[in-house]
Each structure stands twice: as C-alpha cells, then as structure tokens.
Design a protein around this motif. Structure first.
Motif, PDB file in Angstrom:
ATOM      1  N   MET A 344      39.625-123.794  20.119  1.00 38.54           N
ATOM      2  CA  MET A 344      39.941-124.889  19.199  1.00 38.54           C
ATOM      3  C   MET A 344      40.391-126.140  19.951  1.00 38.54           C
ATOM      4  SD  MET A 344      42.506-124.781  15.901  1.00 38.54           S
ATOM      5  CE  MET A 344      44.072-125.043  16.728  1.00 38.54           C
ATOM      6  N   TYR A 345      41.324-125.967  20.923  1.00 37.48           N
ATOM      7  CA  TYR A 345      41.844-127.139  21.631  1.00 37.48           C
ATOM      8  C   TYR A 345      40.899-127.611  22.733  1.00 37.48           C
ATOM      9  CZ  TYR A 345      46.100-126.560  18.993  1.00 37.48           C
ATOM     10  OH  TYR A 345      47.014-126.465  17.963  1.00 37.48           O
ATOM     11  N   GLY A 346      40.070-126.698  23.245  1.00 35.82           N
ATOM     12  CA  GLY A 346      39.048-127.138  24.184  1.00 35.82           C
ATOM     13  C   GLY A 346      38.089-128.105  23.527  1.00 35.82           C
ATOM     14  N   LYS A 347      37.729-127.811  22.285  1.00 36.07           N
ATOM     15  CA  LYS A 347      36.850-128.702  21.524  1.00 36.07           C
ATOM     16  C   LYS A 347      37.565-129.998  21.173  1.00 36.07           C
ATOM     17  CE  LYS A 347      33.967-128.781  17.350  1.00 36.07           C
ATOM     18  NZ  LYS A 347      33.515-127.996  16.159  1.00 36.07           N
ATOM     19  N   ARG A 374      53.051-119.324  16.538  1.00 35.55           N
ATOM     20  CA  ARG A 374      53.184-120.789  16.647  1.00 35.55           C
ATOM     21  C   ARG A 374      53.499-121.196  18.083  1.00 35.55           C
ATOM     22  NH1 ARG A 374      57.224-122.041  12.868  1.00 35.55           N
ATOM     23  NH2 ARG A 374      55.634-121.824  11.259  1.00 35.55           N
ATOM     24  N   GLU A 375      54.368-120.426  18.751  1.00 32.74           N
ATOM     25  CA  GLU A 375      54.695-120.737  20.143  1.00 32.74           C
ATOM     26  C   GLU A 375      53.480-120.540  21.042  1.00 32.74           C
ATOM     27  OE1 GLU A 375      57.908-119.545  23.668  1.00 32.74           O
ATOM     28  OE2 GLU A 375      57.818-118.371  21.821  1.00 32.74           O
ATOM     29  N   LEU A 376      52.705-119.479  20.802  1.00 36.84           N
ATOM     30  CA  LEU A 376      51.482-119.246  21.579  1.00 36.84           C
ATOM     31  C   LEU A 376      50.501-120.396  21.382  1.00 36.84           C
ATOM     32  CD1 LEU A 376      49.582-117.559  23.307  1.00 36.84           C
ATOM     33  CD2 LEU A 376      49.020-116.203  21.276  1.00 36.84           C
ATOM     34  N   GLN A 377      50.367-120.866  20.159  1.00 35.49           N
ATOM     35  CA  GLN A 377      49.478-121.991  19.864  1.00 35.49           C
ATOM     36  C   GLN A 377      49.882-123.231  20.652  1.00 35.49           C
ATOM     37  OE1 GLN A 377      49.273-123.017  15.706  1.00 35.49           O
ATOM     38  NE2 GLN A 377      48.046-124.836  16.053  1.00 35.49           N
ATOM     39  N   HIS A 378      51.175-123.556  20.630  1.00 34.34           N
ATOM     40  CA  HIS A 378      51.646-124.743  21.347  1.00 34.34           C
ATOM     41  C   HIS A 378      51.490-124.579  22.853  1.00 34.34           C
ATOM     42  CE1 HIS A 378      54.384-125.847  17.695  1.00 34.34           C
ATOM     43  NE2 HIS A 378      53.112-126.117  17.499  1.00 34.34           N
ATOM     44  N   ALA A 379      51.685-123.345  23.369  1.00 37.72           N
ATOM     45  CA  ALA A 379      51.545-123.103  24.806  1.00 37.72           C
ATOM     46  C   ALA A 379      50.103-123.313  25.249  1.00 37.72           C
ATOM     47  CB  ALA A 379      52.002-121.676  25.132  1.00 37.72           C
ATOM     48  N   ILE A 385      45.828-129.415  27.806  1.00 36.09           N
ATOM     49  CA  ILE A 385      46.040-130.850  28.078  1.00 36.09           C
ATOM     50  C   ILE A 385      46.403-131.082  29.544  1.00 36.09           C
ATOM     51  CG2 ILE A 385      47.532-132.827  27.579  1.00 36.09           C
ATOM     52  CD1 ILE A 385      47.795-131.734  24.714  1.00 36.09           C
ATOM     53  N   MET A 386      47.278-130.238  30.091  1.00 33.50           N
ATOM     54  CA  MET A 386      47.864-130.503  31.408  1.00 33.50           C
ATOM     55  C   MET A 386      47.109-129.874  32.579  1.00 33.50           C
ATOM     56  SD  MET A 386      50.296-132.450  30.527  1.00 33.50           S
ATOM     57  CE  MET A 386      51.159-132.610  32.099  1.00 33.50           C
ATOM     58  N   PHE A 397      51.281-122.242  32.328  1.00 33.93           N
ATOM     59  CA  PHE A 397      52.098-121.848  31.168  1.00 33.93           C
ATOM     60  C   PHE A 397      53.558-121.759  31.590  1.00 33.93           C
ATOM     61  CE2 PHE A 397      47.855-120.462  30.196  1.00 33.93           C
ATOM     62  CZ  PHE A 397      47.732-120.704  28.839  1.00 33.93           C
ATOM     63  N   LEU A 398      54.365-122.655  31.040  1.00 30.39           N
ATOM     64  CA  LEU A 398      55.799-122.675  31.360  1.00 30.39           C
ATOM     65  C   LEU A 398      56.540-121.780  30.372  1.00 30.39           C
ATOM     66  CD1 LEU A 398      56.184-126.503  32.061  1.00 30.39           C
ATOM     67  CD2 LEU A 398      55.718-124.664  33.695  1.00 30.39           C
TER      68      LEU A 398
END
Length: 457
Positions: A344-347, A374-379, A385-386, A397-398
């Motif tokens: 999803m975020y790659g796209k 939700r935490e996995l999604q944000h990670a 992005i980074m 992954f921090l």
C-alpha cells in the motif's frame, strides 16, 4: 384530521385579519402565533423558528407605500436567511409586493382574501419549506457519510487460529440486528470488525456512521448524537441531524464507549431503550431503526463494579460480544499484514519495489507490538519513507521494547506486598498519573485510590 407539525407567524396591524387567519390556520397547523405590534418582531424571531411567516405591508395609520413591510422583511431574512415569508397586501399595492419578492419574499396575497386562498397558499409555502429543509439535512448527512467513507478499509487480514472465533462471530451476528460490543486493545482493528459486520448485513446499502465518543465533549454530546434545531444554542446556525438520525436504517458505530461519563451514558441509554431521539431545542420525536455496534479498550466489567459504567447500558449494547486478540497473540499475522502495508505505501510513495528480507521479518515477529496493527502500519510507512534501499533492513525499523521501569526487586511473595509493589511501579511509570496507572493495573480509579490508602501510598 391531523395537524401539520408547523409554526406559523402572522404579523398584521388589523386585529380582524389576525383573528380570521388564526381561525383558519389553527385547524391545519399545530402552532399559529399572531401579533399586531411590529416592534415585537425581534422577540418573536428569537423565540421560535417559523415554517411560514405571513407579513403585512403597512402598519402605520395612513401609510400605503409598503416600505414598512419591506423593512421588516429584510430584518426577518437577516436573522433567518431560510425564512419563508408570505406578504399580505391590499389591492392596488401589487407592485410593492413584487418588489418584496425580489427582496426575498416567497409569495404575496391580496386582501381581502378568501379563506381557501389563504390556506392553500400557506400550505404550499409550508411544503416548500419542508422540502428545502430535507434537502439541506440530506446534504449535511451526505457530507459526513462521504467524509467517513473516504478512508481505506480493506478486508481483515489474518491466518492466525486465534482469529477464527472472531470470524465465526461476524458470520453469525452479521445477518441479525443484534447489538454488538467489540472489546480489544487500541489498534487491534475494532472499526474494521464493525464495518465487516455492516458489510455482511442486510443493511449494507444503508449508511455506516462512526462516532468517536472519546473525542466528543460533554457539552456537545447531545447535539452530536441527537442533532439540534436552529437557535438551540449560540453556534446552532441551522437545523442539523444527529448521528443517530443519519444512521437510521443503517449501522451506528460508537467507538470508545467506555470514555462516556455517567450522565452521558444515561442519555445514550434512553435513546437506545426507547429507539427514538429528539433534537436539542426541539420537541419533535424521531423514531429509530438503527443497528448499534459499540467498541472500547476499557475494562467495562470492572468499571461496573466501580460504578463508572452503567450495568443496564452494558446489557443493551452487548447482545453479542466479540473480543479481538492483540497482535502479539497472533504472530502468524505479522508477515501478511506487513506485506499488505508495504504494498500500500510502496504504491503511495512510488516505491513499488520495496521488499522485506527474512532478518527484518524475524525482527518484526519478535517485537511485542504494544500499539498492535496500527503501530505496525505506522512502522511500515515510516520505513518506506526513510529507507535508502528497496530492501528494508532491520535498522529501518526503530522498534523499542518497553520494559517495566524501576521495578522493585523482592523475594517476598506475600500477595499484599506484591500488590503494593505493583501499584508503586505503575504509579511511578505513569509519572504520577493515577488514571494511566489504574489502566495499566487493570483497576478502576476508585479501586486504585482505595488500595493506595490501604497501603499508605
């Protein structure tokens, strides 16, 4: 013959006209208010919102210019731009009446009028006002529905055996109208479950309306859920349906229901129990046919013991109860969920070649995920992005485990001593916030206060 639920105002300097108009209109409309003094107009407009206002063109003796009527019309429309005004004019003043319509009047009557003509004209304007009101409410409702639905909600992703009871419950309860209570930690996907129930129900073509009760202040609770009439309070500039009305024939999802105060719980219980609501500032009752789904991460049963949640409300909302396991108890799901968000975020960020290697996946599996899905999604989003490479490495992954801080070591296994130490640790870790400490301990606040007093803390 039933009367229309309407408020009609007749403003005229002729007492005979007022008497006749009231006699005719009172037979067909619930409320008819007549007034001879135009100086009382502002007071009357502040008292009610009128469906139709019948306004004379002249009030001062000997005047026939109609300027008084035009002036009053402008004042009415300034205070209520949606007002529907019928001008009442004498024969020979038609040009002035036409001017009044250019200023915003809906129609005009020429005196002396026949009672059938008065009634037919007022009924026509009342129908027009109701139609406009319904269109405005529909647009308001659609705006909220579209806003709520302009978010991505894919099918629930799971291969874990611990989710099988959840899926079984969804299949069984979806085809009914039973009220459902979804319990689970923050981020476990309670809203996703609620939408799955709605989408598999006979109400799928009707509205799904979500309300985050944790974000609604006590002062706005009734207005948000039950709606309000124009002028009900300072900022009530128009009639507005509440979320219950918007969800009529559909599904109402009340998230964070455990955050409601007892007074708010009582108001909610009344609406659920009697299946009807009344907008703030209005006496009109609206019957409801709404499927109710509630969710919370709070320990409702403990809160009942502590008199923080009404038992009768719980019985109303939990005809069927679904408990969502946290992500740490369904580790088999970490990889497929991570892959879903990666795609999803790659796209989204135009990084379609992003991949997770096995070392990274092992790190994700070992992490406890206190924030759940939700935490996995944000990670995943942050890593996409980074990252400097298309292959996501563990260092992208921090993830910081949250060990218990300042734990008091002890070989004393006395139950009361252990409980005292647990309370001390929880209060210290919550930096003195007793509400957070109580939640961490799984206690109600009043229970925590009582135990702290017992142990001299």
């Amino acid at each position: 013959m039933s009367k229309a639920d309407a408020k009609i105002l007749v403003l005229d300097d002729d007492q005979g006209v007022l008497y006749t108009a009231k006699m005719i209109l009172k037979q067909h409309f619930e409320t008819v208010i007549t007034e001879k003094d135009p100086l009382k107009l502002d007071f009357l407009l502040n008292q009610h919102k009128y469906d139709v206002i019948v306004l004379d063109m002249n009030f001062s003796y000997g005047l026939t210019s109609g300027k008084e009527g035009i002036k009053l019309l402008k004042r009415i429309l300034q205070k209520d731009p949606d007002a529907h005004v019928l001008m009442n004019t004498a024969y020979g003043e038609v040009d002035i009446a036409v001017e009044a319509m250019k200023e915003g009047a809906v129609d005009f009557l020429v005196k002396p009028w026949q009672k059938e003509k008065l009634l037919a004209t007022v009924q026509s304007i009342f129908t027009l006002s109701q139609t406009k009101k319904e269109v405005k409410e529909l647009k308001t409702s659609q705006k909220i529905v579209v806003r709520d639905q302009q978010r991505e909600f894919d099918d629930i992703i799971s291969i874990s055996p611990t989710m099988k009871p959840v899926f079984d419950a969804i299949d069984k309860v979806a085809v009914t109208d039973a009220n459902v209570l979804i319990l689970g930690e923050n981020g476990t996907g309670k809203e996703l479950i609620a939408r799955a129930i709605h989408n598999r129900s006979p109400r799928v073509d009707e509205n799904f309306i979500k309300v985050d009760l944790g974000a609604i202040s006590e002062s706005l609770f009734e207005s948000e859920l039950f709606g309000h009439a124009k002028g009900a309070f300072t900022d009530a500039k128009e009639d507005r349906p509440g979320r219950f009305e918007m969800a009529n024939d559909g599904t109402l999802f009340l998230d964070e229901i455990g955050n409601l105060s007892l007074s708010m719980q009582a108001k909610l219980l009344t609406a659920i129990q009697f299946k009807q609501v009344s907008r703030v500032g209005s006496n009109k009752i609206t019957p409801l046919d709404t499927r109710l789904i509630c969710a919370t991460n709070m320990p409702l049963y403990d809160m009942i013991v502590e008199n923080e949640f009404r038992q009768d409300l719980l019985y109303r909302i939990n005809t069927v109860e679904i408990k969502l396991p946290p992500l740490r108890e369904r580790t088999e799901d970490i990889e497929p969920i991570a892959q879903h968000f990666l795609k999803m975020y790659g796209k989204k960020y135009r990084k379609d070649k992003m991949r997770l290697n096995e070392t990274t996946l092992n790190k994700l599996r070992r992490y406890s995920w206190p924030g759940n899905v939700r935490e996995l999604q944000h990670a995943i989003e942050r890593a996409v992005i980074m990252a400097n490479s298309h292959l996501l490495a563990p260092e992208d992954f921090l993830l910081i485990e949250r060990p218990t801080q300042n734990v008091i070591a002890s070989d004393n296994y006395n139950i009361e001593e252990m409980e005292k130490q647990a309370i001390q640790n929880a209060v210290r870790n919550a930096e003195g916030n007793l509400t957070k400490a109580a939640q961490a301990l799984g206690l109600g606040r009043s229970t925590l206060y009582r135990k702290m007093s017992k142990y001299g803390l």
